[in-house]
Design a protein around this motif. Sequence first.
Motif, PDB file in Angstrom:
ATOM      1  N   ASP A  70       0.748  -1.305   0.028  1.00  0.00           N
ATOM      2  CA  ASP A  70      -0.023  -0.048   0.196  1.00  0.00           C
ATOM      3  C   ASP A  70       0.745   1.284  -0.037  1.00  0.00           C
ATOM      4  N   GLU A  71       0.931   1.891  -1.013  1.00  0.00           N
ATOM      5  CA  GLU A  71       1.982   2.924  -1.303  1.00  0.00           C
ATOM      6  C   GLU A  71       1.581   3.993  -0.623  1.00  0.00           C
ATOM      7  N   ASP A  72       0.200   4.286  -0.500  1.00  0.00           N
ATOM      8  CA  ASP A  72      -0.344   5.432   0.395  1.00  0.00           C
ATOM      9  C   ASP A  72       0.191   5.406   1.846  1.00  0.00           C
ATOM     10  N   ASN A  73       0.190   4.222   2.529  1.00  0.00           N
ATOM     11  CA  ASN A  73       0.893   4.072   3.925  1.00  0.00           C
ATOM     12  C   ASN A  73       2.231   3.576   3.830  1.00  0.00           C
ATOM     13  N   ASN A  74       2.963   3.704   2.802  1.00  0.00           N
ATOM     14  CA  ASN A  74       4.422   3.278   2.880  1.00  0.00           C
ATOM     15  C   ASN A  74       4.537   1.848   3.265  1.00  0.00           C
ATOM     16  N   GLN A  75       3.652   0.874   2.833  1.00  0.00           N
ATOM     17  CA  GLN A  75       3.739  -0.262   3.076  1.00  0.00           C
ATOM     18  C   GLN A  75       4.361  -1.386   1.870  1.00  0.00           C
ATOM     19  N   THR A  76       5.426  -1.738   1.899  1.00  0.00           N
ATOM     20  CA  THR A  76       6.063  -2.353   0.737  1.00  0.00           C
ATOM     21  C   THR A  76       5.437  -3.775   0.399  1.00  0.00           C
ATOM     22  N   GLY A  77       4.972  -4.425   1.327  1.00  0.00           N
ATOM     23  CA  GLY A  77       4.478  -5.664   1.099  1.00  0.00           C
ATOM     24  C   GLY A  77       5.462  -6.846   1.023  1.00  0.00           C
ATOM     25  N   TYR A  78       4.980  -7.765   0.562  1.00  0.00           N
ATOM     26  CA  TYR A  78       6.099  -9.056   0.150  1.00  0.00           C
ATOM     27  C   TYR A  78       5.948  -9.253  -1.152  1.00  0.00           C
ATOM     28  N   ALA A  79       7.052  -9.763  -1.853  1.00  0.00           N
ATOM     29  CA  ALA A  79       7.146 -10.147  -3.308  1.00  0.00           C
ATOM     30  C   ALA A  79       7.495 -11.705  -3.176  1.00  0.00           C
ATOM     31  N   PHE A  80       6.459 -12.675  -3.612  1.00  0.00           N
ATOM     32  CA  PHE A  80       6.840 -13.858  -3.407  1.00  0.00           C
ATOM     33  C   PHE A  80       7.601 -14.511  -4.508  1.00  0.00           C
ATOM     34  N   PRO A  81       8.403 -15.229  -4.567  1.00  0.00           N
ATOM     35  CA  PRO A  81       9.364 -15.747  -5.584  1.00  0.00           C
ATOM     36  C   PRO A  81       8.578 -16.865  -6.605  1.00  0.00           C
ATOM     37  N   SER A  82       9.259 -17.369  -7.455  1.00  0.00           N
ATOM     38  CA  SER A  82       8.695 -18.129  -8.595  1.00  0.00           C
ATOM     39  C   SER A  82       7.969 -19.408  -7.910  1.00  0.00           C
ATOM     40  N   LEU A  83       7.268 -20.112  -8.716  1.00  0.00           N
ATOM     41  CA  LEU A  83       6.575 -21.335  -8.222  1.00  0.00           C
ATOM     42  C   LEU A  83       7.862 -22.397  -7.659  1.00  0.00           C
ATOM     43  N   GLN A  84       8.722 -22.367  -8.751  1.00  0.00           N
ATOM     44  CA  GLN A  84       9.796 -23.346  -8.363  1.00  0.00           C
ATOM     45  C   GLN A  84      10.640 -23.061  -7.060  1.00  0.00           C
ATOM     46  N   THR A  85      10.826 -21.785  -6.663  1.00  0.00           N
ATOM     47  CA  THR A  85      11.354 -21.410  -5.496  1.00  0.00           C
ATOM     48  C   THR A  85      10.247 -21.663  -4.388  1.00  0.00           C
ATOM     49  N   LEU A  86       9.090 -21.479  -4.489  1.00  0.00           N
ATOM     50  CA  LEU A  86       8.127 -21.922  -3.428  1.00  0.00           C
ATOM     51  C   LEU A  86       8.058 -23.337  -3.125  1.00  0.00           C
ATOM     52  N   HIS A  87       8.226 -24.077  -4.092  1.00  0.00           N
ATOM     53  CA  HIS A  87       8.285 -25.742  -3.996  1.00  0.00           C
ATOM     54  C   HIS A  87       9.512 -25.917  -3.142  1.00  0.00           C
ATOM     55  N   GLN A  88      10.703 -25.158  -3.605  1.00  0.00           N
ATOM     56  CA  GLN A  88      12.011 -25.615  -2.851  1.00  0.00           C
ATOM     57  C   GLN A  88      11.928 -25.299  -1.483  1.00  0.00           C
ATOM     58  N   SER A  89      11.184 -24.202  -1.147  1.00  0.00           N
ATOM     59  CA  SER A  89      10.984 -23.804   0.283  1.00  0.00           C
ATOM     60  C   SER A  89      10.361 -24.834   1.260  1.00  0.00           C
ATOM     61  N   LEU A  90       9.290 -25.529   0.450  1.00  0.00           N
ATOM     62  CA  LEU A  90       8.566 -26.556   1.314  1.00  0.00           C
ATOM     63  C   LEU A  90       9.413 -27.991   1.114  1.00  0.00           C
ATOM     64  N   GLU A  91      10.386 -28.298   0.248  1.00  0.00           N
ATOM     65  CA  GLU A  91      10.965 -29.500   0.043  1.00  0.00           C
ATOM     66  C   GLU A  91      11.445 -29.799   1.427  1.00  0.00           C
TER      67      GLU A  91
END
Length: 613
Positions: A70-91
């Motif tokens: 939310d740019e209005d509140n200076n909240q940068t959020g979180y950028a999730f990585p690729s599907l492959q990286t998501l699977h690697q994080s759960l392996e």
Amino acid sequence: MIYADSAACQQQLNDIEAIDYFLASQITKELDLQEEVVLFHLLIALQWALRQGHSCLPLLEVADKIFWADEDNNQTGYAFPSLQTLHQSLEGLFISIEDNAPIVLEQQALYLRRYWQYEVEVAQSIAQRINLSPLSEQEQSKAKTIFSQLFNQSLLNNDIDWQKVAVANALGRKLSIISGGPGTGKTYTVTRLLATLQAVHDGQLKILMSAPTGKAAQRLKESIASAKEDLKINNVGNFIVNSIPEEATTLHRLLGFRPQSLKLTHNEKHLLKCDVLLIDEVSMIDLPMMARVLRALPVEARLILLGDADQLPSVETGNVLADIVCREHSGYQSDAASQIKSISGQAVPENNSSHYSHLTLLTQSRRFGGEIGAIATEVISAQSQLSWQRLKQNEQQSIYLEQEKNSELTYLTDSLYESWLSQSCKHYFLKISMAKNLNDAFSVLSAFRILLPTRVGKRGVVHINEVIEQQLKRKNKAINPGGNYKGRPIMMVQNSYTTNLFNGDIGLIWPDDNGKLVAWFEKEEGQYRHISLARLAAIETVYAMTIHKTQGSEFNHVAIVLPQKTMSILSPELLYTGLTRAKEHLTIIGSEAVWKSALNERSWRYSGLKSRL
């Protein structure tokens, strides 16, 4: 820790609540993975998704996307990585179906284990119940005999009478689903189904009836009672008519929910005592509640589900009815088609690969045939341009409320909103407090209601009810904004079993015979009962109400006031639910941009239930 505390997490991530942070913290602690950034944010996303009503989080839906910025509140959020990286994080994590971890990864979707279990339970129970057990010759003979009393002549032009189909198809089934929009005769049909079941079984079946809310249960009770009177007119025997109950209860009361307790009176160890369970307004039932109902239902009992799959999904997790029905019926397996033809005389499409033989869709509305019916069809089909053209064809350039009596549909632009609200207060709402008696006041109250998508904001329920009371006070000094006064319409916002009043029940503040203000609520056959104001649970003023709260209600005239800017809550399902509450006239107020945006945003829920079936 990745964040020092929940406040630090919320400072960076918009729309995150403390529960989201604490669940991620607790699970990563159990898995001894507190410093795994991707996993931590996946768990935040999972709990966040549950709050939005999803039962799971498909990894594909978050891969390569930025959440909670939310740019209005200076909240940068979180950028999730690729599907492959998501699977690697759960392996390497022990989070498969067979493991006992608090989360489950299945078919590239992440679940909290208890919601995965709910889905599996519901799917398995439905699968066990969908097969047809053909009736014996004697049972078919009994069914055919009563059919001639229950139904009038078939439809003209050789159209299929789907009400007859629904009844004939449900015989011999442990699960029957009857789905249809407003005015398609769901209660008419199910009353005849119950009569046929009792005729086939010599009136010996024990039938229970229930609905998600007290208001819906009361409406079911009243509808069944009315339909039973119709059966008597058709010379159905008193023995059969009287074997159909008129009592209906909430699902909470049916299962025996206890305050401050997680234990239920009825569960897999203490089953419900019934041969048939009928549940109405199934679109309002969330996934956990459906799982609990199925746990408590005896294996040999019949389950009949009624509802409109096009309406809004449940407030809580899941979209059960939409997951277990289809928009276009794929046909009936040959054994079902044969039974339907034999008992009802109706020839239905056959398809031996169909998974929906236990389902009947009622499509012919007896209530809507004009502009309301047309725009309802266009809205639920997300036809933004066609529906907008229809609104423009019914646009009024000025406010003239008397003119509305001559049409079904009125459209007003945003520029006329304040003038319209002021005149509506005088034309409709002022008449409530000025009514001669309680009966007249209730008649005025049921004639008109303002429906809104949200509670908050300038066009939210809270603010508009405040504005209405202030305007009414200018015309009637006895009006006490924010307090109780003669003619104040109220809605229960909590269940109260001690007073037999439920969340969503609507009443009026009105003097009793001694002139003391009390709360009055409608009973059957035009009667009323009153409750001391001191005994009321939480209530709020209800000249205007959210569309969510109107499910199961009807009003002569409905006005839907859209927000001035697009909102994520807007959807075809929301508008469809609101506009189909109108029996005679519908007013829409809003802009073209907001209307079309609403029809481009489907009300969807991530779920694995449909694929399991």
